[in-house]
Design a protein around this motif. Structure first.
Motif, PDB file in Angstrom:
ATOM      1  N   GLU A 114      -5.212  77.787 -15.884  1.00  0.00           N
ATOM      2  CA  GLU A 114      -6.626  77.404 -15.827  1.00  0.00           C
ATOM      3  C   GLU A 114      -7.297  78.008 -14.587  1.00  0.00           C
ATOM      4  O   GLU A 114      -8.386  78.572 -14.668  1.00  0.00           O
ATOM      5  CB  GLU A 114      -6.722  75.872 -15.771  1.00  0.00           C
ATOM      6  N   GLU A 115      -6.610  77.913 -13.450  1.00  0.00           N
ATOM      7  CA  GLU A 115      -7.145  78.469 -12.205  1.00  0.00           C
ATOM      8  C   GLU A 115      -7.312  79.972 -12.322  1.00  0.00           C
ATOM      9  O   GLU A 115      -8.315  80.532 -11.875  1.00  0.00           O
ATOM     10  CB  GLU A 115      -6.215  78.127 -11.037  1.00  0.00           C
ATOM     11  N   ALA A 116      -6.322  80.622 -12.942  1.00  0.00           N
ATOM     12  CA  ALA A 116      -6.388  82.082 -13.096  1.00  0.00           C
ATOM     13  C   ALA A 116      -7.572  82.494 -13.966  1.00  0.00           C
ATOM     14  O   ALA A 116      -8.237  83.498 -13.687  1.00  0.00           O
ATOM     15  CB  ALA A 116      -5.084  82.591 -13.704  1.00  0.00           C
ATOM     16  N   PHE A 117      -7.864  81.706 -15.010  1.00  0.00           N
ATOM     17  CA  PHE A 117      -8.989  82.027 -15.906  1.00  0.00           C
ATOM     18  C   PHE A 117     -10.313  81.976 -15.154  1.00  0.00           C
ATOM     19  O   PHE A 117     -11.115  82.916 -15.206  1.00  0.00           O
ATOM     20  CB  PHE A 117      -9.024  81.059 -17.088  1.00  0.00           C
ATOM     21  N   TRP A 118     -10.543  80.849 -14.438  1.00  0.00           N
ATOM     22  CA  TRP A 118     -11.819  80.693 -13.739  1.00  0.00           C
ATOM     23  C   TRP A 118     -11.946  81.682 -12.574  1.00  0.00           C
ATOM     24  O   TRP A 118     -13.030  82.169 -12.271  1.00  0.00           O
ATOM     25  CB  TRP A 118     -11.975  79.254 -13.246  1.00  0.00           C
ATOM     26  N   LYS A 119     -10.818  81.982 -11.953  1.00  0.00           N
ATOM     27  CA  LYS A 119     -10.841  82.954 -10.862  1.00  0.00           C
ATOM     28  C   LYS A 119     -11.194  84.344 -11.394  1.00  0.00           C
ATOM     29  O   LYS A 119     -11.999  85.058 -10.790  1.00  0.00           O
ATOM     30  CB  LYS A 119      -9.478  82.990 -10.169  1.00  0.00           C
ATOM     31  N   ASP A 120     -10.611  84.711 -12.524  1.00  0.00           N
ATOM     32  CA  ASP A 120     -10.902  86.011 -13.128  1.00  0.00           C
ATOM     33  C   ASP A 120     -12.366  86.087 -13.566  1.00  0.00           C
ATOM     34  O   ASP A 120     -13.017  87.118 -13.397  1.00  0.00           O
ATOM     35  CB  ASP A 120      -9.980  86.236 -14.325  1.00  0.00           C
ATOM     36  N   LEU A 121     -12.880  84.969 -14.106  1.00  0.00           N
ATOM     37  CA  LEU A 121     -14.281  84.920 -14.519  1.00  0.00           C
ATOM     38  C   LEU A 121     -15.205  85.095 -13.315  1.00  0.00           C
ATOM     39  O   LEU A 121     -16.184  85.842 -13.372  1.00  0.00           O
ATOM     40  CB  LEU A 121     -14.564  83.577 -15.207  1.00  0.00           C
ATOM     41  N   ALA A 122     -14.878  84.416 -12.201  1.00  0.00           N
ATOM     42  CA  ALA A 122     -15.691  84.532 -10.984  1.00  0.00           C
ATOM     43  C   ALA A 122     -15.617  85.937 -10.413  1.00  0.00           C
ATOM     44  O   ALA A 122     -16.598  86.454  -9.871  1.00  0.00           O
ATOM     45  CB  ALA A 122     -15.214  83.508  -9.948  1.00  0.00           C
TER      46      ALA A 122
END
Length: 199
Positions: free
Chosen positions: A16-24
């Motif tokens: 989940e953290e990786a997804f939002w980090k990649d989106l940011a």
């Protein structure tokens, strides 16, 4: 079994953290704009607070001492502060942020990414107890005490100092705290955003 469940839960959180980090990372320009909006809201609140103290007849334009307030005048003073803050800070901030979110959602993001975001936002998450804000408030209180001490008013009775003095002292301490803690927070945030997953 307990170990496996814990490992799976941790893995999901990392995913989940990786997804939002990649989106940011992909849309870092909008992250910067949201940061500017947040800073603008904080500056707007400080300016509104300062302006209200200096222009409000209730409170003697910042000259009243605490013993001159009654419960009624104190409540009315706070209500008007909330009203002006809502008018000058909260509504414009929500308007600009809402417009930016609408542009991102309806113009910038591709449909498949929007679908994935909806799915992730609707997914159940484990509840976490967060303890924040209290520590920063305590630091502000300590900073206010240091300011009053350095200013030579440590033993001055409250009735001899206007509430405007304490308000301006709080503003000064808040600005210094924002600078001292804000800059490292930005650096840590940039490092967190651009470091590789799994590091």
């Amino acid at each position: 079994m307990a170990t496996e469940e814990t490992t799976e839960e941790t893995y999901d959180e990392q995913k989940e953290e990786a997804f939002w980090k990649d989106l940011a990372r992909r849309y870092w320009g909008f992250v910067v704009i949201f940061g500017v909006i947040l800073v603008g809201a904080i500056v707007g609140f400080v300016l509104t607070f300062n302006w209200y103290i200096a222009t409000s007849p209730l409170g003697g334009f910042g000259t009243w001492t605490f013993d001159q307030f009654s419960l009624g005048t104190a409540i009315v003073w706070c209500l008007f502060l909330c009203l002006w803050t809502l008018l000058f800070v909260v509504l414009p901030t929500l308007g600009v942020a809402g417009l930016l979110i609408a542009i991102i959602w309806f113009v910038v993001l591709p449909p498949e990414l929007k679908g994935e975001i909806k799915t992730r936002l609707k997914a159940p998450r484990p509840h976490k107890r967060e303890s924040g804000g209290g520590g920063f408030s305590f630091l502000l209180f300590v900073g206010l005490c240091i300011f009053v001490f350095i200013d030579g008013n440590w033993l001055t009775p409250f009735g001899s100092l206007s509430f405007g003095y304490f308000a301006y002292a709080w503003i000064t301490v808040f600005i210094w705290a924002a600078i001292i803690f804000g800059i490292p927070a930005v650096i840590i945030g940039i490092y967190w955003l651009f470091r590789k997953n799994g590091d």
